[in-house]
Design an enzyme around this catalytic site. Structure first.
Site, PDB file in Angstrom:
ATOM      1  N   GLU A 138      -9.224 -12.769  -2.178  1.00  0.00           N
ATOM      2  CA  GLU A 138      -7.907 -13.562  -1.326  1.00  0.00           C
ATOM      3  C   GLU A 138      -7.993 -14.441  -2.413  1.00  0.00           C
ATOM      4  O   GLU A 138      -6.570 -15.493  -2.050  1.00  0.00           O
ATOM      5  CB  GLU A 138      -8.370 -14.978  -0.141  1.00  0.00           C
ATOM      6  CG  GLU A 138      -8.664 -14.136   0.493  1.00  0.00           C
ATOM      7  CD  GLU A 138      -9.391 -15.082   2.161  1.00  0.00           C
ATOM      8  OE1 GLU A 138     -10.153 -16.426   1.928  1.00  0.00           O
ATOM      9  OE2 GLU A 138      -8.853 -14.891   3.143  1.00  0.00           O
TER      10      GLU A 138
ATOM     11  N   TYR B  70       7.413  10.740   2.566  1.00  0.00           N
ATOM     12  CA  TYR B  70       8.738  10.189   2.470  1.00  0.00           C
ATOM     13  C   TYR B  70       8.694  10.126   0.356  1.00  0.00           C
ATOM     14  O   TYR B  70       7.814  11.533   0.105  1.00  0.00           O
ATOM     15  CB  TYR B  70       6.945   8.736   1.718  1.00  0.00           C
ATOM     16  CG  TYR B  70       7.221   7.738   3.034  1.00  0.00           C
ATOM     17  CD1 TYR B  70       7.865   7.965   4.204  1.00  0.00           C
ATOM     18  CD2 TYR B  70       5.606   7.586   3.291  1.00  0.00           C
ATOM     19  CE1 TYR B  70       7.170   7.453   5.524  1.00  0.00           C
ATOM     20  CE2 TYR B  70       5.323   6.654   4.182  1.00  0.00           C
ATOM     21  CZ  TYR B  70       5.891   6.628   5.102  1.00  0.00           C
ATOM     22  OH  TYR B  70       5.562   5.874   5.995  1.00  0.00           O
TER      23      TYR B  70
END
Ligand SMILES: [Zn+2]
Ligand SMILES: [Zn+2]
Length: 436
Positions: A415, A339
């Site tokens: 969350e 990458y």
């Protein structure tokens, strides 16, 4: 049955969100678009479902199915099976304006989940010919859920939206299986930006080194390039008691390892950007008194400047070849380009920062340190201006620097960050046209 249920829920939420947004639409730049508790709950449910059904790179069949079904139910123009399992949705706004892209990656890792969350993964998959446990240990489940939530909200305000939003759900960020292509590079190769060429691409990565809801950003280079190299040192086999009878590749390999250390410390301009060259594999020999024919070395190169990157490639090759030649051995260097450097467009970051600060609170936005990990988001950012940020997911009562890192079997995500990430995507998309 499942189809119908999801379709109905999507439609109901679609309508609800559309109505609830009606007032703030006129002035998106001074007020936040926020998601309803109901949509937040569904984002959480999507995330848990995907977490419980993780899939390895280029095998994201179920995940892609869930995403495509959702985007179609929202009325988006959907393209599937790009770069194997990639899904792209286009939402065309009711008002003219630019196209921007929002990106989420979908793949999981060969990691055995050790957390005690009730939706912990027990899934398995095939990796390098073996059956392995699979876990969303990098949080890509959160990325998918947040972008599904953003798509739903934005579809609900389609008429007020200026310009178009391209939703990119990308496979294989963690790297395609051996012998396969994948990820962002393959999506581009298969014509992602022919579907629509965005003016900018924006991405979020959750990470445990940040507190829930905090955003780490950076102008310019953010994450390193990552390239693998192999060096085969060829000598000539002889008895260990008579080294003069051959050419010892073990001593040569050790000299190469040492001499390569001077590339970063002596030969590249470290005032421009830091760099790393590490060896991870040294293999050679079978017995104490046999000097082998060959030694195999393998390692990784990381840095933050594409120019320095090519200098290192060149110097690594020269150092290995010349060091070997000095002893009558041969070194064969192969560099596998991975990458590129993930570079955030400074102007785009400056444009999106007011929105980011408004959505999450100015005190929660900080300048991130350079990260020597790599991201294939970099491929998009080489085509069009890109911005990639880190979203913290470690609960406020914990020290983020000691939280289990991404890729750990104990990787845990608070969350509460899902709402933040979803609203960031939404507000970036709504505000972008006005920042011109
Ligand atoms: Zn990862
Ligand atoms: Zn990741």
């Amino acid at each position: 049955m499942k189809l119908t249920m999801i379709g109905l829920i999507a439609l109901a939420t679609h309508l609800f969100v559309g109505i609830s947004y009606a007032q703030p639409a006129a002035d998106v730049s001074s007020s936040n678009a926020t998601i309803s508790n109901e949509l937040e709950q569904r984002v959480i449910e999507w995330r848990r479902d995907i977490h419980q059904h993780p899939e390895l790179s280029n095998r994201e069949f179920r995940t892609a199915g869930v995403v495509a079904e959702h985007l179609r139910a929202l009325g988006l123009e959907v393209t599937t099976e790009i770069a194997h399992t990639g899904v792209v949705g286009i939402l065309r706004g009711g008002r003219p304006g630019p196209t921007i892209a929002l990106r989420a990656d979908m793949d999981a890792l060969p990691v055995q989940e050790m957390t005690d969350v009730p939706f912990a993964s027990t899934a398995t998959g095939e990796y390098r010919g073996r059956e392995v446990p699979v876990m969303h240990a990098c949080g890509h489940d959160l990325h998918v859920a947040m972008l599904m939530g953003a798509a739903e909200y934005l579809a609900g305000v389609q008429e007020q939206l200026a310009g178009n939003v391209m939703f990119i759900f990308q496979p294989a960020e963690e790297g395609a299986p051996e012998g396969e292509e994948g990820g962002a590079e393959l999506m581009l190769k298969e014509g992602l930006f022919d579907i629509a060429k965005p003016e900018a691409v924006l991405g979020i990565h959750v990470w445990s080194a940040g507190t829930t809801g905090h955003i780490g950003y950076r102008k310019g280079p953010l994450m390193a390039s990552s390239d693998r190299f192999e060096i085969r040192v060829r000598g000539e086999q002889t008895h260990g008691s008579r080294p003069w009878g051959g050419v010892d590749p073990i001593v040569v390999a050790s000299q190469i390892i040492n001499n390569v250390q001077t590339i970063v410390s002596r030969q590249v301009d470290i005032t421009k950007a830091p760099a790393v060259v590490s060896f991870g594999i040294v293999e050679g020999g079978v017995r104490n008194n046999i000097i082998p024919d060959e030694v195999y070395l393998e390692g990784t190169i990381r840095n933050f400047d594409m120019g320095i990157r090519s200098q290192i490639f060149e110097k690594l090759t020269t150092t290995a070849e010349m060091t070997a030649a000095a002893s009558g051995a041969k070194a064969e260097v192969t560099i596998h380009e991975g990458y590129p450097v993930t570079v955030n467009d400074p102007e785009l970051v400056a444009r999106m920062m007011p929105t980011t600060e408004r959505v999450i609170g100015r005190d929660k936005v900080y300048e991130a340190d350079l990260v020597t990990g790599a991201e294939d988001f970099s491929f998009y950012a080489m085509e069009v201006p890109g911005m990639f940020v880190f979203l913290g997911i470690t609960p406020p009562n914990q020290e983020p620097s000691t939280a289990p890192s991404n890729h750990s079997p104990y990787f845990y995500a608070d969350e509460a960050a899902l709402r933040v990430g979803t609203e960031l995507f939404i507000n970036w998309a709504l505000d972008y046209p006005a920042t011109h």
